[in-house]
Design a protein around this motif. Structure first.
Motif, PDB file in Angstrom:
ATOM      1  N   ILE A 147       0.827  -1.204   0.000  1.00 43.49           N
ATOM      2  CA  ILE A 147       0.000   0.000   0.000  1.00 43.49           C
ATOM      3  C   ILE A 147       0.860   1.252   0.000  1.00 43.49           C
ATOM      4  O   ILE A 147       0.579   2.233  -0.699  1.00 43.49           O
ATOM      5  CB  ILE A 147      -0.933   0.017   1.222  1.00 43.49           C
ATOM      6  CG1 ILE A 147      -1.856  -1.211   1.202  1.00 43.49           C
ATOM      7  CG2 ILE A 147      -1.755   1.300   1.256  1.00 43.49           C
ATOM      8  CD1 ILE A 147      -2.745  -1.302  -0.020  1.00 43.49           C
ATOM      9  N   GLY A 148       1.932   1.228   0.772  1.00 39.00           N
ATOM     10  CA  GLY A 148       2.813   2.385   0.837  1.00 39.00           C
ATOM     11  C   GLY A 148       4.030   2.087   1.694  1.00 39.00           C
ATOM     12  O   GLY A 148       4.012   1.179   2.529  1.00 39.00           O
ATOM     13  N   ASP A 168      -0.863   7.453   7.995  1.00 37.72           N
ATOM     14  CA  ASP A 168      -0.618   8.205   6.759  1.00 37.72           C
ATOM     15  C   ASP A 168      -0.578   7.286   5.544  1.00 37.72           C
ATOM     16  O   ASP A 168      -1.154   7.584   4.492  1.00 37.72           O
ATOM     17  CB  ASP A 168       0.704   8.974   6.859  1.00 37.72           C
ATOM     18  CG  ASP A 168       0.523  10.369   7.439  1.00 37.72           C
ATOM     19  OD1 ASP A 168      -0.623  10.722   7.753  1.00 37.72           O
ATOM     20  OD2 ASP A 168       1.522  11.095   7.584  1.00 37.72           O
ATOM     21  N   LYS A 201      -1.957   4.368   5.182  1.00 43.77           N
ATOM     22  CA  LYS A 201      -3.278   3.807   4.917  1.00 43.77           C
ATOM     23  C   LYS A 201      -4.176   4.824   4.229  1.00 43.77           C
ATOM     24  O   LYS A 201      -5.044   4.472   3.419  1.00 43.77           O
ATOM     25  CB  LYS A 201      -3.915   3.335   6.220  1.00 43.77           C
ATOM     26  CG  LYS A 201      -5.180   2.508   6.036  1.00 43.77           C
ATOM     27  CD  LYS A 201      -5.666   1.946   7.359  1.00 43.77           C
ATOM     28  CE  LYS A 201      -6.908   1.071   7.160  1.00 43.77           C
ATOM     29  NZ  LYS A 201      -7.382   0.507   8.456  1.00 43.77           N
ATOM     30  N   ASP A 202      -3.947   6.105   4.517  1.00 44.28           N
ATOM     31  CA  ASP A 202      -4.782   7.162   3.946  1.00 44.28           C
ATOM     32  C   ASP A 202      -4.562   7.314   2.447  1.00 44.28           C
ATOM     33  O   ASP A 202      -5.508   7.294   1.660  1.00 44.28           O
ATOM     34  CB  ASP A 202      -4.490   8.476   4.664  1.00 44.28           C
ATOM     35  CG  ASP A 202      -5.352   9.616   4.166  1.00 44.28           C
ATOM     36  OD1 ASP A 202      -6.561   9.396   3.948  1.00 44.28           O
ATOM     37  OD2 ASP A 202      -4.823  10.720   3.974  1.00 44.28           O
ATOM     38  N   ASP A 203      -3.293   7.460   2.037  1.00 47.04           N
ATOM     39  CA  ASP A 203      -3.042   7.668   0.614  1.00 47.04           C
ATOM     40  C   ASP A 203      -1.744   7.039   0.116  1.00 47.04           C
ATOM     41  O   ASP A 203      -1.254   7.364  -0.962  1.00 47.04           O
ATOM     42  CB  ASP A 203      -3.036   9.161   0.275  1.00 47.04           C
ATOM     43  CG  ASP A 203      -2.001   9.938   1.081  1.00 47.04           C
ATOM     44  OD1 ASP A 203      -1.213   9.303   1.801  1.00 47.04           O
ATOM     45  OD2 ASP A 203      -1.984  11.177   0.986  1.00 47.04           O
ATOM     46  N   GLY A 204      -1.164   6.139   0.914  1.00 43.03           N
ATOM     47  CA  GLY A 204       0.019   5.424   0.482  1.00 43.03           C
ATOM     48  C   GLY A 204       1.324   6.177   0.630  1.00 43.03           C
ATOM     49  O   GLY A 204       2.361   5.679   0.204  1.00 43.03           O
ATOM     50  N   LYS A 205       1.299   7.358   1.229  1.00 44.73           N
ATOM     51  CA  LYS A 205       2.533   8.114   1.407  1.00 44.73           C
ATOM     52  C   LYS A 205       2.483   8.903   2.704  1.00 44.73           C
ATOM     53  O   LYS A 205       1.417   9.096   3.292  1.00 44.73           O
ATOM     54  CB  LYS A 205       2.772   9.053   0.224  1.00 44.73           C
ATOM     55  CG  LYS A 205       1.635  10.010  -0.049  1.00 44.73           C
ATOM     56  CD  LYS A 205       1.889  10.792  -1.336  1.00 44.73           C
ATOM     57  CE  LYS A 205       0.703  11.712  -1.648  1.00 44.73           C
ATOM     58  NZ  LYS A 205       0.907  12.457  -2.917  1.00 44.73           N
ATOM     59  N   GLN A 246       1.357  18.293  10.227  1.00 45.99           N
ATOM     60  CA  GLN A 246       0.925  18.382   8.840  1.00 45.99           C
ATOM     61  C   GLN A 246       1.380  19.717   8.242  1.00 45.99           C
ATOM     62  O   GLN A 246       1.476  20.724   8.952  1.00 45.99           O
ATOM     63  CB  GLN A 246      -0.606  18.276   8.754  1.00 45.99           C
ATOM     64  CG  GLN A 246      -1.157  16.893   9.082  1.00 45.99           C
ATOM     65  CD  GLN A 246      -0.718  15.865   8.054  1.00 45.99           C
ATOM     66  OE1 GLN A 246      -0.859  16.071   6.851  1.00 45.99           O
ATOM     67  NE2 GLN A 246      -0.199  14.747   8.540  1.00 45.99           N
TER      68      GLN A 246
END
Length: 519
Positions: free
Chosen positions: A177-178, A300, A302-306, A379
């Protein structure tokens, strides 16, 4: 003494009140030499205590914990494209050549097969008519019932195929995933939505001395359990800019990479990542990424792979004893701003070279590594309150953070070697150096360039080299040897025992504190 112990234990048990015999039985059995012999004497003299003694002698066991958490620990096999001369032990890439720890710190869990660098290995691949590839093995653990798995980046790095084997031997195809190279973490997902057993990260930090249990896949043997204690926290082993490892003495070996370390409640307190080993095998010193770090990174990924990190935009270094003395600080703590990057959030907010960062949003900063970790956890576009010491006075500056991307995070700066510059020069005996105006040599537009240095001086010991350009002394810009001498006199007059120099080598500026013990 050993022969007398059973008799002493039996005699003592006979004279104590019967209401205290059960308690004393356990104390004596554990306290005398040959504890089981002591128990035997007690049982013979008082048969009624046999069952009680056996119960109190039962040692602590990890069996229930292992039975509870092991189903969530998996073995990971990875197929990658082969590269020449891949070693069983991948060394940390951040160690420079010749680093004294280079041969001791090794990645583990990367047993690679079918990728030999010799002729036999090449023929083996040619006979099968396949594209050269390598196989890597490691560990991981399920964190959700739908098949999300945490492991190390170096286990699945450049993976073409990932296979997960769960307890019982069933295998699944998985996808990456990332990954995050800076913390060596990765998130993998089994391509099956079955109800998998899983474990959770601990909500509180472990303490030094706490019992822990590691589970993994050492040497490809499948689920293996070892135990030990947390022997240290906050270890920096040079693996990356955000090192904050737990040191554990539970034996872990090649193949344990990515596996979990549990507390006694069955929560994951760390992700096993590295061992300290001259030979490649466990000698009882291992390192795990703490749960507090892993939770944030995994969320992080899991959210968008990065992973997205905050960026301050400064080069920093840890405040040493000498630097603290030169700045009249009570203790060597904080992160010293050696350089503010142009157009960075720090420059826009008003941070300056020479500032000592002591806290961010109220969280104390002890050193440069800690500032890097704290800022990275925010962030981008977050506004933080950065507390600094400037000229001995405390200030609070609001900084709107940027996005780190692939920028180099803050790190201590090593000294470099400059080219020898031949010119007439003025000697500065207090520092053990000779300098000329940098503008006269073409080395730089400002400052003075070092043309000679006493190899036995404090300046040489602190890393100054011929060709370095001194920009400031004690916060005062210098353009000539006379400026340097005057600034040194001012430092001495103030009673300080060290002078803080701002030095540039190439594109990198840093601070160097030089003791004023000469002349």
């Amino acid at each position: 003494m050993t022969n007398n112990s059973p008799r002493r234990a039996g005699w003592t048990a006979a004279i104590i009140p019967s209401s205290k015999r059960a308690l004393m039985a356990s104390v004596l059995a554990l306290g005398v030499a040959g504890g089981m012999i002591g128990q035997s004497a007690l049982v013979q003299s008082t048969p009624a205590l046999a069952e009680s003694a056996q119960t109190t002698m039962k040692p602590f066991s990890f069996a229930d914990l292992a039975e509870k958490v092991s189903p969530a620990v998996v073995s990971i096999s990875v197929k990658t494209e082969a590269t020449p001369n891949v070693s069983f032990f991948q060394e940390f890439p951040d160690f420079p050549d010749g680093h004294p720890l280079e041969r001791f710190f090794r990645r583990f869990g990367e047993e690679r097969f079918g990728n030999r660098g010799d002729d036999q290995g090449k023929r083996w691949r040619h006979r099968r008519g396949r594209h050269p590839y390598a196989m890597a093995q490691g560990s991981g653990f399920l964190i959700s019932s739908d098949g999300y798995i945490v492991t190390n980046n170096h286990v699945v790095d450049n993976a073409e195929e990932v296979t997960v084997t769960v307890q019982g031997g069933k295998t699944y195809t998985a996808k990456v995933i990332g990954t995050d190279k800076k913390t060596d973490l990765a998130l993998v997902k089994i391509e099956d939505n079955g109800g998998f057993p899983f474990v959770s990260f601990a909500d509180k930090d472990v303490r030094v001395g706490d019992w822990v249990m590691a589970v993994g896949n050492p040497f490809g043997l499948g689920g293996t359990v070892t135990s030990g204690i947390v022997s240290a926290r906050g270890r920096d082993i040079g693996a990356g800019p955000y090192d904050d490892f737990l040191q554990i003495d539970a034996p872990i070996n090649r193949g344990n990479s990515g596996g979990p370390t549990f507390d006694l409640d069955g929560n994951v307190v760390g992700v096993n990542t590295a061992i300290y080993s001259p030979s490649g095998g466990s000698i009882g010193i291992g390192f795990a990424i703490p749960a507090s770090t892993a939770k944030e990174i995994v969320a992080d990924l899991k959210d968008d792979g990065k992973v997205v990190r905050g960026w301050l935009g400064v080069h920093i270094q840890t405040v040493t004893d000498d630097i603290a003395e030169s700045l009249s600080l009570d203790e060597p703590t904080g992160a010293l701003v050696a350089e503010v990057q142009p157009n960075s959030p720090a420059e826009k907010a008003g941070l300056k070279t020479g500032d000592v960062v002591t806290a961010v949003d109220g969280e104390k900063i002890d050193n440069s590594k800690e500032l890097a970790r704290v800022v990275a956890a925010y962030q981008p576009d977050s506004t933080v309150k950065v507390e600094v010491l400037r000229g001995g006075k405390a200030q609070t500056i609001d900084v709107k953070l940027g996005r780190l991307n692939d920028r180099v995070a803050s790190a201590d700066r090593d000294s470099g070697n400059g080219d020898d510059t031949q010119s007439s020069s003025t000697s500065l005996e207090d520092l053990g150096i000779a300098v000329v105006p940098a503008a006269e040599t073409g080395a730089a537009d400002q400052g003075v360039v070092i043309t000679d240095i006493d190899p036995e001086s404090d300046a040489a010991a602190r890393g100054l080299r011929v060709g370095d350009v001194i920009l400031e002394v004690a916060g005062t810009a210098v353009e000539s040897p006379r400026d340097v001498a005057r600034a040194i006199d001012d430092v001495k007059g103030s009673g300080r025992k060290a002078a803080l120099l701002r030095v540039q080598n190439g594109d990198t500026a840093r601070f160097v504190a030089i003791p004023l013990s000469r002349g």
